[in-house]
Design a protein around this motif. Structure first.
Motif, PDB file in Angstrom:
ATOM      1  N   ALA A  16       0.831  -1.200   0.000  1.00 20.00           N
ATOM      2  CA  ALA A  16       0.000   0.000   0.000  1.00 20.00           C
ATOM      3  C   ALA A  16       0.869   1.255   0.000  1.00 20.00           C
ATOM      4  O   ALA A  16       0.573   2.227  -0.702  1.00 20.00           O
ATOM      5  N   GLN A  17       1.950   1.240   0.776  1.00 22.90           N
ATOM      6  CA  GLN A  17       2.859   2.386   0.807  1.00 22.90           C
ATOM      7  C   GLN A  17       3.519   2.584  -0.550  1.00 22.90           C
ATOM      8  O   GLN A  17       3.624   3.716  -1.039  1.00 22.90           O
ATOM      9  N   ALA A  18       3.953   1.509  -1.165  1.00 20.46           N
ATOM     10  CA  ALA A  18       4.607   1.603  -2.469  1.00 20.46           C
ATOM     11  C   ALA A  18       3.621   2.125  -3.518  1.00 20.46           C
ATOM     12  O   ALA A  18       3.978   2.967  -4.353  1.00 20.46           O
ATOM     13  N   LYS A  19       2.398   1.655  -3.452  1.00 21.43           N
ATOM     14  CA  LYS A  19       1.386   2.103  -4.399  1.00 21.43           C
ATOM     15  C   LYS A  19       1.102   3.595  -4.201  1.00 21.43           C
ATOM     16  O   LYS A  19       0.996   4.344  -5.174  1.00 21.43           O
ATOM     17  N   ALA A  20       0.996   4.018  -2.953  1.00 17.45           N
ATOM     18  CA  ALA A  20       0.737   5.428  -2.661  1.00 17.45           C
ATOM     19  C   ALA A  20       1.899   6.298  -3.138  1.00 17.45           C
ATOM     20  O   ALA A  20       1.682   7.376  -3.707  1.00 17.45           O
ATOM     21  N   ARG A  21       3.131   5.837  -2.919  1.00 15.80           N
ATOM     22  CA  ARG A  21       4.294   6.601  -3.381  1.00 15.80           C
ATOM     23  C   ARG A  21       4.300   6.695  -4.899  1.00 15.80           C
ATOM     24  O   ARG A  21       4.575   7.763  -5.466  1.00 15.80           O
TER      25      ARG A  21
END
Length: 57
Positions: free
Chosen positions: A33-38
């Motif tokens: 989720a963090q990678a997608k948001a970044r």
């Protein structure tokens, strides 16, 4: 009596392994989720970055 001792330990090890699997799965979900948001933020910044600079002139 010595035969009874390994059984609880195996059960305890299985519980620990299940906890670790669940924690790893949750951690991987957060990281994805963090990678997608970044990635979404970078794409948004790239799209609006050069255009925003031209509009200010």
């Amino acid at each position: 009596m010595d035969q009874n001792k390994p059984a609880p330990r195996k059960h305890k090890d299985a519980q620990r392994e299940d906890r670790l699997k669940a924690a790893l799965k949750a951690n991987m979900g957060r990281r994805k989720a963090q990678a997608k948001a970044r990635n979404m933020a970078e794409q948004s910044a790239q799209k609006s970055g050069p255009e925003a600079a031209q509009d200010k002139d």
